[in-house]
Design a protein around this motif. Structure first.
Motif, short mmCIF file in Angstrom:
data_model
loop_
_atom_site.label_atom_id
_atom_site.label_comp_id
_atom_site.label_asym_id
_atom_site.label_seq_id
_atom_site.Cartn_x
_atom_site.Cartn_y
_atom_site.Cartn_z
N ALA A 1 16.09 40.04 88.29
CA ALA A 1 16.86 40.90 87.38
C ALA A 1 16.71 42.37 87.77
CB ALA A 1 16.40 40.68 85.94
N GLU B 1 7.19 48.36 90.09
CA GLU B 1 6.71 46.97 90.10
C GLU B 1 5.19 46.96 90.14
OE1 GLU B 1 7.70 43.66 89.96
OE2 GLU B 1 5.56 43.35 90.28
N GLN C 1 8.76 36.00 89.65
CA GLN C 1 8.51 34.54 89.69
C GLN C 1 9.32 33.89 90.80
OE1 GLN C 1 6.34 32.90 88.29
NE2 GLN C 1 5.68 34.28 86.67
N ASN D 1 18.86 25.75 93.13
CA ASN D 1 20.11 25.86 92.37
C ASN D 1 20.75 27.24 92.47
OD1 ASN D 1 18.13 27.17 91.01
ND2 ASN D 1 18.52 26.25 89.03
N ASP E 1 14.47 37.19 82.17
CA ASP E 1 13.71 36.27 81.33
C ASP E 1 13.08 36.91 80.10
OD1 ASP E 1 14.24 34.29 83.10
OD2 ASP E 1 12.16 33.87 83.67
N VAL F 1 17.13 32.00 88.08
CA VAL F 1 17.28 33.14 88.98
C VAL F 1 18.70 33.71 88.87
CG1 VAL F 1 17.19 33.90 91.38
CG2 VAL F 1 15.54 32.21 90.56
#
Ligand code: FAD
Length: 569
Positions: A251, A270, A277, A286, A534, A543
């Motif tokens: 994100a 960061e 993750q 996916n 998330d 994701v």
């Protein structure tokens, strides 16, 4: 060599050590097609690989056994679907070989490729007939290059000397891997490890030691030291910006790509290294556009590089510890005491997922082990025995869904009952489904398999017995906590700590919305502060959805900057 055997016909230069070259092994039941494949592949890849082929799976297996006995590396196994069952046995002999399944054009869900790829029994597939040979060669080059990347690096940018089993060395290797640094690990107990220390003039008293290719030495380095040695930025050189993004997972990185590319002065903070993750996931199956899945670290590294090239200021190893409103500015305080002043802030700090913390199990994530993801994988579970760890509603829903396809579904539950943690309608539905069973007081303690899950080890706490059971898939659904504890009370969160955004903010009596306009879709209860990914209440925890939030939030940031600060309109 058998009657159906074909091998590369290309003449080699005398200098080439043909007996050590890696092998590209083809098994195709149709001798004519085998002949065409082997000669085509030899022409294209024969410079670096010996191409061999067999039409009989039995004979192929004998040849593969001989290659394994001679310690000859097999880089790739290209096997047609008639010989599919060979792949598992061949893989045991050559666990590092990439497995490619050759299937006829059939895009129905019953194609053998669907289950093989989903369960990690093949790494790739090729559909024939292909439009032109170049398409096939391009695909093969990609498969071979992924094998080459997994071999020991010929150049080691860093050498880590540590005691065997040192957990600090594990963390160092993780950081190196996340930054794609070629490195070597040397136990201090080995002659090579001792020699490296001697050459650097060091004693083995303080470990681990990291030695860079140019001789620079770091003794027991922390994350900032290591990040500096790698060459990434750990200090913020921009204390005022238009948008500050906290968290460099999918994100935050996507928000940085869009914000910087749309001309906003962007700082991305960061606390560790980029990727979040997603960066720890060996195989994301996916994410759209990658039919064979993509390594999460690679995907995130590319996104990070893109954000940097677009002009984002990226700062690693910097934790945001506080946020406050000062007039029009939103001010983030960092752990090192410095501040970043921004017109808008995006919080993309994700979730601290609970992990089982079993090293062997973590290496099989994406190849039979899944954190969440039961719905998307369910079709591939046709006639398989699958397990779910968890006792909450998501575990219950997943069990019911998987039971439609799987032969058996077993819920592994630590406690004596699921009644307290699962809604009663789910408990009743599970009881009424004959192929679901619940094993209470049972925990997973290990997982086994070469590249794909084969079995799990369970301990039954009631009887204190340990059992190894065959398993095709294990879904881990034990929840997590959003990383939002550092935010002020002014920013509304739900009971679990997820950030409340958009019109839902208006329903929070304890945090009144004090602005002339309504909150924007991803805006939190502090105007100008947005949530993405998330950490946001109602997020999808995938994701691609985090990436979607990252792109969307930048449009909303523009809206905030233009409507709330008229001088910028
Ligand atoms: C093992 C595993 C496998 C998964 N596999 C898949 C999959 O196959 N497919 C799929 O779609 N999804 C998968 N997911 C889910 C997916 O990884 C997440 O949905 C996604 O990463 C969420 O992205 P995010 O950017 O919101 O948060 P994250 O990826 O969690 O990133 C948040 C970042 O914020 C940083 N941060 C936190 N607090 C601070 C602070 N105070 N200051 C500075 N930085 C901070 C963290 O260090 C982290 O880097 C998986 C998750 C796990 C745990």
């Amino acid at each position: 060599m058998s009657a159906g055997a074909i091998s590369s016909r290309r003449k080699k230069s005398p200098a080439r050590r043909r007996d050590v070259e890696p092998v590209l092994f083809v098994v195709d039941h149709d001798p004519m097609s085998l002949d065409v494949l082997v000669s085509g592949l030899s022409r294209r890849f024969g410079k670096d690989f010996t191409v061999r082929g067999e039409s009989s799976p039995e004979v192929a297996l004998v040849a593969l056994r001989e290659l394994a006995a001679a310690r000859r590396p097999v880089a790739l196994l290209l096997v047609d679907d008639a010989a599919f069952s060979l792949l598992a046995r061949a893989h045991r002999l050559h666990p590092l070989a990439k497995r490619v399944l050759l299937v006829d054009r059939d895009y129905s869900s019953t194609s053998p490729a669907v289950q093989a790829i989903m369960l990690g029994r093949a790494d790739y597939h090729l559909v024939r007939p292909w439009a032109d040979d170049e398409t096939m060669y391009r695909a093969m080059s990609e498969f071979l290059s992924s094998w080459t990347k997994e071999q020991e690096p010929s150049f080691e940018e860093f050498r880590i000397v540590a005691s065997e089993g040192d957990s600090k060395a594990l963390r160092l290797r993780d950081v190196m891997t996340r930054f794609s640094m070629p490195f070597g690990s040397y136990p201090v107990e080995s002659e090579a490890g001792r020699r490296l220390l001697r050459e650097a003039g060091l004693e083995a008293t303080r470990l681990p030691v990291v030695i860079r290719y140019d001789g620079q030495v770091s003794i027991d380095p922390g994350l900032p030291d290591l990040a500096r040695a790698i060459g990434v930025n750990v200090n913020n050189d921009l204390d005022t910006c238009e948008v500050a993004i906290v968290g460099a997972g999918p994100a935050g990185l996507t928000a940085a790509v869009y914000a910087a590319s749309e001309g906003l002065e962007t700082v991305l903070l960061e606390l560790a290294v980029s990727g979040g993750q997603a960066g720890t996931s060996p195989l994301i199956r996916n994410y759209p556009g990658f039919p064979h899945g993509i390594n999460g670290g690679v995907l995130m590294e590319r996104t990070c590089e893109q954000a940097w090239l677009m002009g984002a200021h990226i700062v690693f190893a910097q934790q945001a510890v506080a946020l406050e409103r000062r007039g029009d500015e939103r001010v983030i305080r960092l752990l090192d005491g410095t501040e970043v002043h921004a017109r808008a802030v995006v919080i993309a700090t994700g979730i601290e997922w609970r992990r089982l913390g079993i090293p062997r199990l973590e290496t099989l994530v994406g190849a039979g082990i899944f954190y969440g993801a039961a719905v998307s994988e369910s079709r591939a579970m046709q006639d398989q025995n699958v397990f779910i760890v968890g006792a909450g509603n998501s575990a219950g829903q997943a069990a019911l869904h998987l039971a439609k396809h799987a032969r058996t579904v077993t819920l592994l539950v630590r406690g004596d009952s699921v009644a307290k943690s699962m809604s009663s309608y789910l408990v009743s539905a599970i009881e009424a489904t004959p192929n679901i069973s619940i094993r209470h007081r049972t925990e997973v303690i290990d997982a086994n398999g070469h590249q794909a899950l084969e079995s799990i080890t369970l301990v039954d706490r009631a009887s204190d017995t340990v059992e190894n059971v065959p398993a095709t898939a294990l879904f881990i659904m034990i929840g997590g906590e959003p990383r939002t504890q550092w935010l002020p009370d002014e920013i509304a969160r739900d009971e679990q700590g997820y950030l409340i955004t958009g019109r839902d903010v208006l329903e929070q009596p304890e945090v009144p919305w004090e602005h002339h306009r309504e909150p924007l879709t991803l805006e939190t209860s502090m105007s100008g502060v947005f949530a993405a990914g998330d950490a946001r209440q109602g997020s999808i925890k995938r994701v691609a959805s985090a990436v979607g939030d990252g792109a969307t939030v930048v449009r909303l940031v523009h809206q905030h900057l233009h409507t709330d600060t008229p001088e910028r309109a």
